[in-house]
Write an enzyme that holds these catalytic residues in place. Structure first.
Site, PDB file in Angstrom:
ATOM      1  N   HIS A  33      -8.903  -0.858  -4.084  1.00  0.00           N
ATOM      2  CA  HIS A  33      -7.579  -1.463  -4.324  1.00  0.00           C
ATOM      3  C   HIS A  33      -6.852  -1.766  -3.009  1.00  0.00           C
ATOM      4  CE1 HIS A  33      -5.528   2.763  -4.667  1.00  0.00           C
ATOM      5  NE2 HIS A  33      -5.253   2.257  -3.490  1.00  0.00           N
ATOM      6  N   ASP A  84       4.436  -1.755  -2.144  1.00  0.00           N
ATOM      7  CA  ASP A  84       4.423  -1.213  -3.501  1.00  0.00           C
ATOM      8  C   ASP A  84       5.301   0.024  -3.650  1.00  0.00           C
ATOM      9  OD1 ASP A  84       2.796   0.286  -1.849  1.00  0.00           O
ATOM     10  OD2 ASP A  84       0.945  -0.177  -2.905  1.00  0.00           O
ATOM     11  N   ASN A 127     -11.443   2.941  -4.421  1.00  0.00           N
ATOM     12  CA  ASN A 127     -11.998   2.022  -5.435  1.00  0.00           C
ATOM     13  C   ASN A 127     -11.810   0.560  -5.033  1.00  0.00           C
ATOM     14  OD1 ASN A 127      -9.285   1.626  -5.769  1.00  0.00           O
ATOM     15  ND2 ASN A 127      -9.250   2.006  -7.972  1.00  0.00           N
TER      16      ASN A 127
HETATM   17  C1  F6R Z   1       0.050   1.980  -0.283  1.00  0.00           C
HETATM   18  C2  F6R Z   1      -1.080   1.083  -0.464  1.00  0.00           C
HETATM   19  C3  F6R Z   1      -2.411   1.596  -0.888  1.00  0.00           C
HETATM   20  C4  F6R Z   1      -3.055   2.436   0.208  1.00  0.00           C
HETATM   21  C5  F6R Z   1      -4.416   2.952  -0.256  1.00  0.00           C
HETATM   22  C6  F6R Z   1      -5.039   3.873   0.772  1.00  0.00           C
HETATM   23  O1  F6R Z   1       1.199   1.242   0.122  1.00  0.00           O
HETATM   24  O2  F6R Z   1      -0.899  -0.070  -0.280  1.00  0.00           O
HETATM   25  O3  F6R Z   1      -3.234   0.506  -1.199  1.00  0.00           O
HETATM   26  O4  F6R Z   1      -3.209   1.657   1.361  1.00  0.00           O
HETATM   27  O5  F6R Z   1      -4.266   3.649  -1.456  1.00  0.00           O
HETATM   28  O6  F6R Z   1      -4.293   5.044   0.831  1.00  0.00           O
HETATM   29  P1  F6R Z   1      -4.532   6.120   1.982  1.00  0.00           P
HETATM   30  O7  F6R Z   1      -4.113   5.468   3.244  1.00  0.00           O
HETATM   31  O8  F6R Z   1      -3.646   7.279   1.612  1.00  0.00           O
HETATM   32  O9  F6R Z   1      -5.976   6.454   1.965  1.00  0.00           O
END
Ligand code: F6R
Length: 269
Positions: free
Chosen positions: A138, A67, A136
């Site tokens: 995602h 992303d 959340n």
């Molecule tokens: C970023 C991505 C997001 C992160 C998620 C966790 O490429 O795919 O889904 O994996 O937001 O972020 P962190 O690792 O910063 O807690």
């Protein structure tokens, strides 16, 4: 599903690097999918270390990322392209033209989604996709929704995601509200998924994703549709898992030495 719970983050990163290394050795033009965020930083550090020692190589690999924010130029230091260069790509031997990530500066983001889908088709079989999970639930930037389309798409980020990620933005109020993300369907297309989650802020999402209903309302739960999902958790991220899953994690740890003795891991799935 293979769940492993670690008290020691360096062991977790070592095992994650083993899994990436195995995918890199999968043959010429091994394609792997990676993610950004704080979670994989230790893994990338370990991959850089192993590359420096000559234990792994990205020379024949293709890497694609999940992303990117919309509205950032490719060289914006807040962008995910810059993150990947700083944390991994500038330090390993991946040919730069074999790194792919959505372009958040494309004049028409919808066109960019179609271009990125074509890139994914072009690079073919992805041996591994590494993902993190948001608080959340995602995955990539696939935020909780009533339904989630298959392919790459433009998304509006939830307030919670904007708030969390603004902490890593300079200045924080410049964080874009929209992004381009690989779709859940494309994520599930990889041969193998590696989910890593660290810290108590992830415990609720992890418990819901691994033990709750499979629903687009918690995108992480859709990862369970994949027949080859490996989950590496620290104790805090695993803290709300039901006991039966923690027991499974203990069992997986007990049989792991057999894998090192040549036990075929695929037959265990
Ligand atoms: C970023 C991505 C997001 C992160 C998620 C966790 O490429 O795919 O889904 O994996 O937001 O972020 P962190 O690792 O910063 O807690």
């Amino acid at each position: 599903m293979d769940i492993r719970i670690y008290g020691d983050e360096s062991r977790l990163n070592g095992d994650a690097a083993d899994i990436v290394g195995e995918a890199l050795r999968g043959g010429p033009a091994s394609a792997i999918g990676l993610c950004t965020g704080m979670t994989p930083v230790g893994l990338y550090r370990e991959l850089v270390r192993r590359r420096a020692k000559g234990e792994i190589s990205f020379a024949d690999a293709t890497v694609c990322n999940l992303d990117e924010y919309i509205g950032l130029t490719p060289d914006d230091p807040n962008g995910f392209r810059a993150f990947m260069r700083k944390r991994l790509l500038d330090e390993v031997d991946l040919p730069p033209e074999r790194f792919f990530i959505p372009d958040g500066s494309a004049p028409d983001p919808e066109d960019e989604c179609r271009r990125f889908d074509a890139v994914l088709d072009g690079i073919g079989r992805r041996r591994l996709q590494v993902v993190g999970i948001g608080g959340n639930g995602h995955v990539g930037f696939n935020e909780p929704d009533d339904s989630l389309p298959y392919g790459t798409r433009v998304v509006r980020l939830s307030d919670r995601t904007v708030q969390t990620n603004a902490a890593y933005f300079d200045p924080p109020d410049r964080i874009p509200r929209r992004a381009i993300t690989m779709g859940i369907g494309s994520i599930l297309d990889a041969d193998r998924l590696l989910l890593i989650a660290l810290g108590k802020e992830k415990a609720e999402a992890v418990a819901g994703a691994l033990a709750g209903p499979i629903t687009a309302r918690l995108p992480g739960s859709l990862l369970r549709l994949h027949p080859r999902l490996t989950v590496l958790l620290d104790r805090e991220a695993a803290s709300l898992l039901p006991e039966r899953l923690k027991a499974d994690a203990g069992l997986a740890r007990a049989i792991r030495p057999r894998i090192e003795d040549g036990f075929d891991e695929t037959s265990r799935q």
